[in-house]
Enzyme design. Sequence first.
Site, PDB file in Angstrom:
ATOM      1  N   LYS A 111       1.623 -10.659   9.766  1.00 48.82           N
ATOM      2  CA  LYS A 111       0.049  -9.996   8.824  1.00 48.82           C
ATOM      3  C   LYS A 111      -0.101 -11.711   8.376  1.00 48.82           C
ATOM      4  CE  LYS A 111      -1.195  -5.953   8.175  1.00 48.82           C
ATOM      5  NZ  LYS A 111      -1.148  -4.183   7.382  1.00 48.82           N
ATOM      6  N   LYS A 194      -0.731  -2.531  20.230  1.00 46.23           N
ATOM      7  CA  LYS A 194      -1.052  -0.498  20.010  1.00 46.23           C
ATOM      8  C   LYS A 194      -2.318  -0.971  19.937  1.00 46.23           C
ATOM      9  CE  LYS A 194      -0.664  -1.534  15.440  1.00 46.23           C
ATOM     10  NZ  LYS A 194      -0.684  -1.220  13.839  1.00 46.23           N
ATOM     11  N   LYS A 197      -7.145  -1.477  14.907  1.00 48.28           N
ATOM     12  CA  LYS A 197      -8.438  -1.780  14.061  1.00 48.28           C
ATOM     13  C   LYS A 197      -8.673  -3.294  14.309  1.00 48.28           C
ATOM     14  CE  LYS A 197      -8.317   1.782  10.938  1.00 48.28           C
ATOM     15  NZ  LYS A 197      -8.105   2.045   9.520  1.00 48.28           N
TER      16      LYS A 197
HETATM   17  P1  TYM Z   1      -2.918   2.479   7.944  1.00 49.93           P
HETATM   18  O1  TYM Z   1      -4.171   2.562   7.905  1.00 49.93           O
HETATM   19  O2  TYM Z   1      -2.491   0.558   8.841  1.00 49.93           O
HETATM   20  O3  TYM Z   1      -2.833   3.289   8.961  1.00 49.93           O
HETATM   21  C1  TYM Z   1      -3.308   4.806   8.870  1.00 49.93           C
HETATM   22  C2  TYM Z   1      -1.651   5.208   9.220  1.00 49.93           C
HETATM   23  O4  TYM Z   1      -1.562   5.126  10.949  1.00 49.93           O
HETATM   24  C3  TYM Z   1      -1.425   4.875  12.198  1.00 49.93           C
HETATM   25  N1  TYM Z   1      -1.639   4.085  12.733  1.00 49.93           N
HETATM   26  C4  TYM Z   1      -0.924   4.623  14.919  1.00 49.93           C
HETATM   27  N2  TYM Z   1       0.442   5.191  14.742  1.00 49.93           N
HETATM   28  C5  TYM Z   1       0.059   5.443  16.708  1.00 49.93           C
HETATM   29  N3  TYM Z   1      -0.296   4.160  17.430  1.00 49.93           N
HETATM   30  C6  TYM Z   1      -0.946   3.779  17.083  1.00 49.93           C
HETATM   31  N4  TYM Z   1      -1.767   2.491  17.309  1.00 49.93           N
HETATM   32  C7  TYM Z   1      -1.558   3.574  14.858  1.00 49.93           C
HETATM   33  N5  TYM Z   1      -2.486   2.681  14.175  1.00 49.93           N
HETATM   34  C8  TYM Z   1      -1.954   3.304  12.870  1.00 49.93           C
HETATM   35  C9  TYM Z   1       0.044   4.650  11.396  1.00 49.93           C
HETATM   36  O5  TYM Z   1       1.691   4.432  11.634  1.00 49.93           O
HETATM   37  C10 TYM Z   1      -0.685   5.093   9.298  1.00 49.93           C
HETATM   38  O6  TYM Z   1       0.667   6.658  10.398  1.00 49.93           O
HETATM   39  N6  TYM Z   1       1.275   1.137   4.884  1.00 49.93           N
HETATM   40  C11 TYM Z   1       0.260   1.690   6.212  1.00 49.93           C
HETATM   41  C12 TYM Z   1      -0.536   3.049   4.676  1.00 49.93           C
HETATM   42  C13 TYM Z   1      -0.128   3.887   3.590  1.00 49.93           C
HETATM   43  C14 TYM Z   1       0.865   4.343   3.478  1.00 49.93           C
HETATM   44  C15 TYM Z   1       1.445   5.096   2.276  1.00 49.93           C
HETATM   45  C16 TYM Z   1       0.895   5.726   4.388  1.00 49.93           C
HETATM   46  C17 TYM Z   1      -0.174   3.306   2.140  1.00 49.93           C
HETATM   47  N7  TYM Z   1       0.815   3.639   1.169  1.00 49.93           N
HETATM   48  C18 TYM Z   1       2.495   5.966   1.728  1.00 49.93           C
HETATM   49  C19 TYM Z   1       2.369   6.600   4.088  1.00 49.93           C
HETATM   50  C20 TYM Z   1       2.878   6.746   2.952  1.00 49.93           C
HETATM   51  C21 TYM Z   1      -0.773   1.968   6.404  1.00 49.93           C
HETATM   52  O7  TYM Z   1      -0.273   1.450   7.712  1.00 49.93           O
HETATM   53  O8  TYM Z   1      -2.031   2.495   6.833  1.00 49.93           O
END
Ligand code: TYM
Length: 329
Positions: A111, A194, A197
Site C-alpha cells: 500500500k 488476485k 477492488k
Molecule cells: P478487505 O475488505 O480487503 O477484504 C475483505 C475480505 O475479503 C477477502 N478477499 C479475498 N479473498 C479471496 N480472494 C480475493 N481475491 C480476495 N479479496 C479480498 C479478504 O481476505 C478479507 O477476508 N483487513 C480486512 C478487514 C478487516 C478484518 C478485521 C478482517 C479489518 N479488521 C478483523 C478480519 C478480522 C480486509 O482485508 O478487508
Amino acid sequence: METVLSGIRSTGNLHLGNYFGALRNFTRMQHENKCFFFIADYHSLTTHPDPKILHGNVKGVLTEYLAAGIDPEISTIYIQSDVTEVCELYLLLNMHAYLGELSKTVSFKEKARKHQDNVNAGLLTYPTLMAADILLHNADKVPVGKDQEQHLEMTRKFARRFNNLYGVEYFKEPVAYNFGQELIKIPGLDGSGKMGKSEGNCIYLDEDPKSIEKKVKRALTDEGPKAPNSEKPEYIENLFTILKVVSTEDVVQHFEDKWNTCEIRYGDLKKQLAEDIIKVTTPIRERIIDIKNDDAYLHKVATEGAEKARESARKTINEVREIMGIHKF
Ligand code: TYM
C-alpha cells in the site's frame, strides 16, 4: 461455543473474492458459533478518506452482508466506528507493537508503494487495528482470504506478547479459518494477481448477468495447450480456480479432461464459467435490490448490532485496563 469474528472494509461493492474468501464462510459458520461480523469503516480511511462516499459504502456492505445470508437474529452485525472501544484497544496494543515489524508487513509495503502521496500512520498500524478488532471479542476463528494470513499471524503475536508481558492468559490466539482448507485466493480475470477492488478486475455480487458474461468472455486466453497433460499458464489456471469454486466437481473434471487431451474450447469453458458465476450471484443480487432501500431495517440491524457488540467490547476493555494497571479512582 467458539467465537468467530471477521470484517470487510467499506471501500465499494463486494466481489467474488470477498464472497468466496470471506462472506460465504460467514454465513456457513453462523449457526454453530457465536459470531461477530462488522464493517471495517475505520480501516477504509487508510486508503479511502472521502466523507462523501463513506456512509454509502458502509450501507452497501451492510446490505450485501444481509443479502448474502448473514442473519442478524443469530449473528452480531455492526459497524466498526459504532464500537469506539476498539480505538482504545488499538491504542493500548500500539504501545507494544514495534515499528520494525509493522513496516515489514507485506500489505503495508504494497500500500505504501501504491499510495505514495499518503503513507499514513493508519496504514502502518493497520495490523494493530485489525488485532484490536479480533481481540476485542477474544475470537477463536477468523474467516478470511489468503491475503489476510499475515495479519492473523501478527494478531497472534500481539496476543502472545500481551499475555507474556503482563503474566496473564488473557487473549486467545485466533486463527485464520477456512474449514481446515488452505485459505482462498480468487484471481482476477485479467491474467494475474488476485481479484481486488483497486485492481479493477472484479466481478461484483450485484453485477448484472450480461455484464458478467461480457467480462468472462474478455478474459485472457490463448490458442490452447500445445501438448497433452501440459501445465496451464497462470491466466488459464485462474479460470479453473474460479470454476472450482462456482461449479460442481463433474464440470471441473470435464474441462480438466478436455485440457489434458488438448480438446478444450475456451468458448465453452467461458460460457460454463459465466453461467455458474451468475447462478451464485443472482439470488444475492435480487436480495440486494430488496434490501438496499429499506433504511428502517438497515438502521435496526446496525443499532441492535452495535449495542450487542459494545457490551462484549466494554467487558474486554475493562479487563484489559485492569491488567495494564489503569485503575479507576
Ligand atoms: P478487505 O475488505 O480487503 O477484504 C475483505 C475480505 O475479503 C477477502 N478477499 C479475498 N479473498 C479471496 N480472494 C480475493 N481475491 C480476495 N479479496 C479480498 C479478504 O481476505 C478479507 O477476508 N483487513 C480486512 C478487514 C478487516 C478484518 C478485521 C478482517 C479489518 N479488521 C478483523 C478480519 C478480522 C480486509 O482485508 O478487508
